[in-house]
Scaffold this motif. Structure first.
Motif, PDB file in Angstrom:
ATOM      1  N   ASN A   8      -0.823   2.478   2.227  1.00  0.00           N
ATOM      2  CA  ASN A   8      -2.256   2.242   2.480  1.00  0.00           C
ATOM      3  C   ASN A   8      -2.504   1.315   3.665  1.00  0.00           C
ATOM      4  N   GLY A   9      -1.451   1.007   4.405  1.00  0.00           N
ATOM      5  CA  GLY A   9      -1.603   0.180   5.593  1.00  0.00           C
ATOM      6  C   GLY A   9      -1.494  -1.295   5.326  1.00  0.00           C
ATOM      7  N   THR A  10      -1.310  -1.671   4.105  1.00  0.00           N
ATOM      8  CA  THR A  10      -1.205  -3.102   3.772  1.00  0.00           C
ATOM      9  C   THR A  10       0.221  -3.492   3.403  1.00  0.00           C
ATOM     10  N   GLY A  11       1.120  -2.541   3.564  1.00  0.00           N
ATOM     11  CA  GLY A  11       2.504  -2.809   3.198  1.00  0.00           C
ATOM     12  C   GLY A  11       2.816  -2.444   1.766  1.00  0.00           C
ATOM     13  N   LYS A  12       1.821  -1.937   1.090  1.00  0.00           N
ATOM     14  CA  LYS A  12       2.025  -1.481  -0.279  1.00  0.00           C
ATOM     15  C   LYS A  12       1.799   0.017  -0.356  1.00  0.00           C
ATOM     16  N   VAL A  13       2.378   0.622  -1.375  1.00  0.00           N
ATOM     17  CA  VAL A  13       2.187   2.053  -1.566  1.00  0.00           C
ATOM     18  C   VAL A  13       1.253   2.269  -2.752  1.00  0.00           C
TER      19      VAL A  13
END
Length: 259
Positions: free
Chosen positions: A84-89
């Motif tokens: 999601n672009g925040t480093g998390k899936v």
């Protein structure tokens, strides 16, 4: 069986197998009808055992497939993730609004698959494997009786030779009586007494052979008649398996691309 009788039969077996006798014209006692039937019944038994082995393999495979299917369909589907672009899936929701998530099997009836597996195994055991096992057991029993019959046949022929030899010996003694006189008469009477004793044993052996030969024939004939059921057993396997997989298919619930 005494050691003496065992040696008698062994010696007779060698005589007949390798023709180790001075009297080449000695007619051996025959057991032709049982030998012919036993040969063909033995060939049939091999075919039946191959069928039984394959049916057991099919039974185990069916149990395995239904059990594995129930376990696999009870597991959750793997999910699709994205960054999601925040480093998390995060989990990506499927386009169809939710179908494809949750259990692999969705609304399949797992308890039905378990029941079908048990019932299929029970039917195959009762309707197919048990009667086939009884046929094999009966055939083995006849095999044992056939070996016993062969032993009796050899005993009969061995005792026939003994009686024949004693009979020839008595005739020779009788011809020599003018020379041997009283002593020869005593020896001849003793030999005749021995001959009578051996003839009694021969008569008992012949009666035993007659009874065993008839028993083996009766049992073999019944086994051969029962062999016609093999087609029905194989047909029962196909019927039971067809019912099992038709019912299992229905228990699966809706599926994709399957009518």
């Amino acid at each position: 069986m005494t050691m003496g009788l065992a040696m008698r039969m062994f010696s007779e077996k060698l005589r007949q197998k390798y023709n180790l006798t001075l009297d080449r014209s000695f007619p051996a006692t025959v057991n032709h009808r049982n030998e012919a039937m036993m040969k063909e019944a033995g060939d049939f038994a091999l075919s039946l055992r191959r069928c039984e082995k394959d049916i057991r393999t099919l039974k185990e495979a069916t149990e395995g497939l239904l059990t594995t299917t129930r376990l696999v369909l009870s597991q959750p589907l793997p999910r699709i993730y994205d960054d999601n672009g925040t480093g998390k899936v995060v989990v990506v929701a499927p386009e169809d609004g939710g179908e494809g998530t949750g259990l692999i099997g969705l609304d399949f009836r797992g308890e039905d698959l378990q029941r079908i597996s048990r019932e299929t195994s029970r039917q195959l055991d009762a309707e197919v494997l048990a009667p086939m096992g009884r046929w094999n057991a009966a055939f083995h029993s006849v095999e044992v009786r056939m070996k016993k019959l062969e032993q009796i046949r050899l005993e009969v022929d061995s005792r026939r030779r003994t009686v024949l030899d004693l009979s020839m010996k008595v005739e020779k003694m009788r011809d020599n009586l003018p020379k041997t006189r009283a002593k020869g008469e005593d020896e001849m009477q003793a030999t005749m007494k021995q001959q009578q004793h051996k003839e009694n044993k021969l008569a008992a052996a012949r009666q035993s052979f007659k009874e065993h030969e008839a028993l083996v024939y009766t049992q073999l004939a019944q086994l051969i008649k029962d062999g016609i059921w093999l087609k029905s057993y194989i047909a029962a396997v196909m019927r039971v398996e067809q019912t099992a997989f038709t019912t299992a298919f229905q228990a699966m619930g809706p599926t994709r691309g399957v009518a």
